[in-house]
Motif scaffolding. Structure first.
Motif, PDB file in Angstrom:
ATOM      1  N   VAL A   1       0.863  -1.283  -0.028  1.00  0.00           N
ATOM      2  CA  VAL A   1       0.054   0.005  -0.018  1.00  0.00           C
ATOM      3  C   VAL A   1       0.992   1.146  -0.014  1.00  0.00           C
ATOM      4  CG1 VAL A   1      -1.521   1.240   1.472  1.00  0.00           C
ATOM      5  CG2 VAL A   1      -1.894  -1.092   1.078  1.00  0.00           C
ATOM      6  N   GLY A   2       1.804   1.309   1.047  1.00  0.00           N
ATOM      7  CA  GLY A   2       2.775   2.377   0.861  1.00  0.00           C
ATOM      8  C   GLY A   2       3.352   2.686  -0.408  1.00  0.00           C
ATOM      9  N   ALA A   3       3.869   1.626  -1.117  1.00  0.00           N
ATOM     10  CA  ALA A   3       4.627   1.712  -2.518  1.00  0.00           C
ATOM     11  C   ALA A   3       3.500   2.289  -3.409  1.00  0.00           C
ATOM     12  CB  ALA A   3       5.056   0.204  -2.978  1.00  0.00           C
ATOM     13  N   LEU A   4       2.490   1.690  -3.457  1.00  0.00           N
ATOM     14  CA  LEU A   4       1.503   2.386  -4.421  1.00  0.00           C
ATOM     15  C   LEU A   4       1.235   3.572  -4.180  1.00  0.00           C
ATOM     16  CD1 LEU A   4      -0.775   2.187  -6.692  1.00  0.00           C
ATOM     17  CD2 LEU A   4      -2.346   1.228  -4.927  1.00  0.00           C
ATOM     18  N   ALA A   5       1.114   4.313  -2.988  1.00  0.00           N
ATOM     19  CA  ALA A   5       0.719   5.683  -2.433  1.00  0.00           C
ATOM     20  C   ALA A   5       1.997   6.442  -3.092  1.00  0.00           C
ATOM     21  CB  ALA A   5       0.378   5.836  -1.022  1.00  0.00           C
ATOM     22  N   ARG A   6       3.229   6.048  -2.913  1.00  0.00           N
ATOM     23  CA  ARG A   6       4.294   6.788  -3.233  1.00  0.00           C
ATOM     24  C   ARG A   6       4.370   6.774  -4.693  1.00  0.00           C
ATOM     25  NH1 ARG A   6       6.574   4.140   1.377  1.00  0.00           N
ATOM     26  NH2 ARG A   6       7.343   2.455  -0.234  1.00  0.00           N
ATOM     27  N   ARG A   7       4.086   5.770  -5.607  1.00  0.00           N
ATOM     28  CA  ARG A   7       4.061   5.968  -6.895  1.00  0.00           C
ATOM     29  C   ARG A   7       2.860   6.601  -7.406  1.00  0.00           C
ATOM     30  NH1 ARG A   7       3.848   0.759  -7.359  1.00  0.00           N
ATOM     31  NH2 ARG A   7       1.569   0.401  -7.794  1.00  0.00           N
ATOM     32  N   ASN A   8       1.722   6.828  -6.840  1.00  0.00           N
ATOM     33  CA  ASN A   8       0.658   7.864  -7.321  1.00  0.00           C
ATOM     34  C   ASN A   8       1.103   9.063  -7.147  1.00  0.00           C
ATOM     35  OD1 ASN A   8      -0.804   5.437  -7.934  1.00  0.00           O
ATOM     36  ND2 ASN A   8      -2.442   5.664  -5.987  1.00  0.00           N
ATOM     37  N   ARG A   9       1.788   9.260  -6.115  1.00  0.00           N
ATOM     38  CA  ARG A   9       2.322  10.745  -5.865  1.00  0.00           C
ATOM     39  C   ARG A   9       3.290  11.312  -6.754  1.00  0.00           C
ATOM     40  NH1 ARG A   9       3.891  12.986   0.284  1.00  0.00           N
ATOM     41  NH2 ARG A   9       3.743  15.286  -0.434  1.00  0.00           N
ATOM     42  N   ARG A  10       4.347  10.314  -7.127  1.00  0.00           N
ATOM     43  CA  ARG A  10       5.303  10.522  -8.176  1.00  0.00           C
ATOM     44  C   ARG A  10       4.586  11.042  -9.560  1.00  0.00           C
ATOM     45  NH1 ARG A  10       8.194   6.357  -5.967  1.00  0.00           N
ATOM     46  NH2 ARG A  10       7.581   5.009  -7.808  1.00  0.00           N
ATOM     47  N   GLU A  11       3.724  10.011  -9.689  1.00  0.00           N
ATOM     48  CA  GLU A  11       3.111  10.112 -11.193  1.00  0.00           C
ATOM     49  C   GLU A  11       2.187  11.218 -11.457  1.00  0.00           C
ATOM     50  OE1 GLU A  11       1.185   6.379 -11.896  1.00  0.00           O
ATOM     51  OE2 GLU A  11       3.277   5.251 -12.178  1.00  0.00           O
ATOM     52  N   THR A  12       1.770  11.846 -10.269  1.00  0.00           N
ATOM     53  CA  THR A  12       0.753  13.033 -10.364  1.00  0.00           C
ATOM     54  C   THR A  12       1.134  14.215  -9.822  1.00  0.00           C
ATOM     55  OG1 THR A  12      -0.213  12.456  -8.136  1.00  0.00           O
ATOM     56  CG2 THR A  12      -1.205  11.463 -10.021  1.00  0.00           C
ATOM     57  N   SER A  13       2.476  14.393  -9.622  1.00  0.00           N
ATOM     58  CA  SER A  13       3.045  15.759  -9.013  1.00  0.00           C
ATOM     59  C   SER A  13       3.742  16.597 -10.052  1.00  0.00           C
ATOM     60  CB  SER A  13       4.133  15.400  -8.053  1.00  0.00           C
ATOM     61  OG  SER A  13       5.278  14.662  -8.521  1.00  0.00           O
ATOM     62  N   GLY A  14       3.641  16.107 -11.262  1.00  0.00           N
ATOM     63  CA  GLY A  14       4.524  16.950 -12.473  1.00  0.00           C
ATOM     64  C   GLY A  14       6.127  16.888 -12.222  1.00  0.00           C
ATOM     65  N   SER A  15       6.546  15.813 -12.084  1.00  0.00           N
ATOM     66  CA  SER A  15       7.791  15.685 -11.857  1.00  0.00           C
ATOM     67  C   SER A  15       8.896  15.993 -12.952  1.00  0.00           C
ATOM     68  CB  SER A  15       8.328  14.242 -11.539  1.00  0.00           C
ATOM     69  OG  SER A  15       7.792  13.424 -12.401  1.00  0.00           O
ATOM     70  N   SER A  16       9.985  16.111 -12.831  1.00  0.00           N
ATOM     71  CA  SER A  16      10.964  16.619 -13.929  1.00  0.00           C
ATOM     72  C   SER A  16      10.832  15.939 -15.187  1.00  0.00           C
ATOM     73  CB  SER A  16      12.461  16.710 -13.369  1.00  0.00           C
ATOM     74  OG  SER A  16      12.887  15.323 -13.238  1.00  0.00           O
ATOM     75  N   ASN A  17      10.487  14.612 -15.268  1.00  0.00           N
ATOM     76  CA  ASN A  17      10.396  13.948 -16.353  1.00  0.00           C
ATOM     77  C   ASN A  17       9.401  14.318 -17.289  1.00  0.00           C
ATOM     78  OD1 ASN A  17       8.384  12.677 -14.878  1.00  0.00           O
ATOM     79  ND2 ASN A  17       9.405  10.793 -15.342  1.00  0.00           N
ATOM     80  N   THR A  18       8.506  15.117 -16.873  1.00  0.00           N
ATOM     81  CA  THR A  18       7.266  15.451 -17.848  1.00  0.00           C
ATOM     82  C   THR A  18       7.564  17.030 -18.074  1.00  0.00           C
ATOM     83  OG1 THR A  18       5.997  16.500 -16.077  1.00  0.00           O
ATOM     84  CG2 THR A  18       5.835  14.294 -16.316  1.00  0.00           C
ATOM     85  N   GLY A  19       8.625  17.577 -17.871  1.00  0.00           N
ATOM     86  CA  GLY A  19       9.107  18.935 -18.705  1.00  0.00           C
ATOM     87  C   GLY A  19       8.682  20.088 -17.585  1.00  0.00           C
ATOM     88  N   GLY A  20       8.387  19.610 -16.507  1.00  0.00           N
ATOM     89  CA  GLY A  20       7.721  20.595 -15.260  1.00  0.00           C
ATOM     90  C   GLY A  20       6.125  20.744 -15.510  1.00  0.00           C
ATOM     91  N   GLU A  21       5.485  20.100 -16.682  1.00  0.00           N
ATOM     92  CA  GLU A  21       4.025  20.157 -16.906  1.00  0.00           C
ATOM     93  C   GLU A  21       3.333  19.102 -15.817  1.00  0.00           C
ATOM     94  OE1 GLU A  21       3.338  19.841 -20.949  1.00  0.00           O
ATOM     95  OE2 GLU A  21       4.554  21.442 -21.651  1.00  0.00           O
ATOM     96  N   LEU A  22       2.083  19.387 -15.508  1.00  0.00           N
ATOM     97  CA  LEU A  22       1.302  18.424 -14.819  1.00  0.00           C
ATOM     98  C   LEU A  22       0.903  17.284 -15.624  1.00  0.00           C
ATOM     99  CD1 LEU A  22      -0.507  18.175 -12.295  1.00  0.00           C
ATOM    100  CD2 LEU A  22      -2.513  18.930 -13.520  1.00  0.00           C
TER     101      LEU A  22
END
Length: 424
Positions: A59-80
């Motif tokens: 559950v913790g791993a899924l929560a962290r993964r969800n957070r990374r994928e929806t936070s607009g991280s650098s691999n998305t060019g700074g876009e949501l």
């Protein structure tokens, strides 16, 4: 402050209940089971227990993964970046739940495509109907508007009136939201004033909508173009209006409010209202007999030629390609089709832009004697289906995740109070 996105130490080494798992993920309990059905979580029913349990580390791993994928991280060019299972745009094609959207629109009705978008299931012959109370409330609200009100004004007011008439609007369960979608869309159509005295609210939605866009008697070819246009426009990934819908749904606004947010953005001239500009352009070309002076006037004024180019499609917009093929068979469309081709050919001398769906919609509206705003109405009715789909999807995610951080570029504090001289 405790981070609810990961399993906390007191959870380590034991199984979590459905309620605990939902709280840690920031979702509803039914969404936990949706994760299980998609293979993102594994569950186990304990002997003698009344419900499923979940591994805390997983559950913790899924929560962290969800957070990374929806936070607009650098691999998305700074876009949501927003995860979605609804629409994929790939080069010169787009897909609804993995199926070519143009092929769906060629074979199925708007309502059937909408059901596929919402549920992943086809319901052959399905039609949407609305309760009389919802229609009556929406019509009263629309009738109270000034005569010059635009189509999006009417649809937005009709949506609010329908919401006020629905005491169950705050039920955000999947079944309730699907019910809202199936009644709201026909309510919006029925709330628009009819333009034909013999208009009847029955049959497929495209047939009901036709009499609210033009006073002309429809033929089968024309109705097919309108129905196909609705099917092609149900969704287009994260367009500006859809993003607004997901922001509202992220805050757990009810489905009517989420649709209202989408309608507010749709009214922009760079989005849903773009087909009206293309409509007026074609009328000008038909009036002057050639596209050359009309295109020249647009370029001289520093404006983009309406109906051309799309940033997601380097070649022809697939929605336009599908509609132009059907428009060839539509009686009376030849003059507007010729005008549209003249615009594309003339502009190609200046820049290699291809026709987009707004130009195809303009050919339909001009050929059918519809007002310039008709394309905006078609767009809004069609896209409501996609907004409901994205609302459902967003309800499965962590609440209030659509909260980007501002980058402050103003005066650095501390600054003196306004109107107070320094040192006084």
């Amino acid at each position: 402050m405790r981070d609810r996105e990961a399993a906390t130490p007191e959870h380590e080494g034991r199984r979590l209940s459905t309620k605990e798992t939902a709280e840690l993920l920031g979702v509803k309990p039914e969404t936990v089971y949706a994760y299980v059905s998609r293979g993102q979580l594994s569950s186990r029913r304990e002997s003698g227990g009344r419900g499923s349990t979940f591994d805390a580390k997983e559950v913790g791993a899924l929560a962290r993964r969800n957070r990374r994928e929806t936070s607009g991280s650098s691999n998305t060019g700074g876009e949501l970046s927003v995860r979605t299972r609804i629409t994929l745009i790939d080069k010169d094609r787009y897909y609804f739940r993995g199926v070519d959207a143009t092929e769906l629109a060629a074979r199925y009705s708007y309502e059937e495509i909408t059901e596929w978008l919402w549920t992943g299931e086809l319901r052959p012959g399905v039609t949407f109907t609305a309760p009389e109370a919802s229609i009556a409330a929406a019509r009263r609200a629309v009738d109270a508007l000034p005569e010059h009100s635009g189509p999006t004004d009417r649809l937005r007011v009709a949506t609010i009136a329908a919401a006020a008439a629905d005491p169950l609007r705050f039920d955000l369960s999947e079944d309730a939201v699907l019910g809202t979608g199936r009644t709201l869309i026909p309510t919006l159509v029925a709330a628009l004033p009819p333009l034909r005295h013999d208009h009847r609210d029955e049959g497929p939605l495209a047939h009901r909508l036709w009499g609210r866009l033009t006073g002309r008697t429809p033929d089968e070819a024309s109705l097919r173009v309108l129905d196909t246009a609705l099917g092609l426009l149900v969704d287009h990934d994260l367009a500006a209006s859809t993003l607004a819908v997901r922001v509202a749904a992220s805050a757990r606004a009810h489905a009517y409010a989420a649709v209202s947010a989408g309608l507010g953005v749709l009214e922009g001239p760079l989005h849903g209202a773009a087909s009206g500009l293309a409509h007026r352009l074609l009328l000008d070309v038909l009036d002057r007999g050639t596209a050359a002076p009309v295109v020249a006037d647009e370029l001289r004024a520093g404006r983009r030629v309406p109906g051309l180019g799309h940033r997601l499609y380097p070649e022809v917009d697939p929605r336009a390609r599908a509609l132009f093929a059907l428009l060839e068979e539509m009686p009376g469309a030849a003059p507007a089709l010729a005008a549209a081709r003249d615009v594309v050919t003339t502009t190609a001398r200046h820049t290699p832009l291809h026709a987009n769906v707004d130009l195809a919609l303009a050919v339909l509206t001009v050929s059918s004697g519809m007002p310039a705003s008709a394309g905006e109405t078609v767009f809004a009715i069609a896209r409501t289906a996609g907004w409901i789909a994205h609302t459902l999807e967003e309800y499965e995610e962590r609440p209030l995740r659509m909260r980007p951080s501002g980058r402050y570029v103003g005066e650095r504090p501390p600054q003196p109070l306004p109107g107070h001289a320094a040192g006084r």
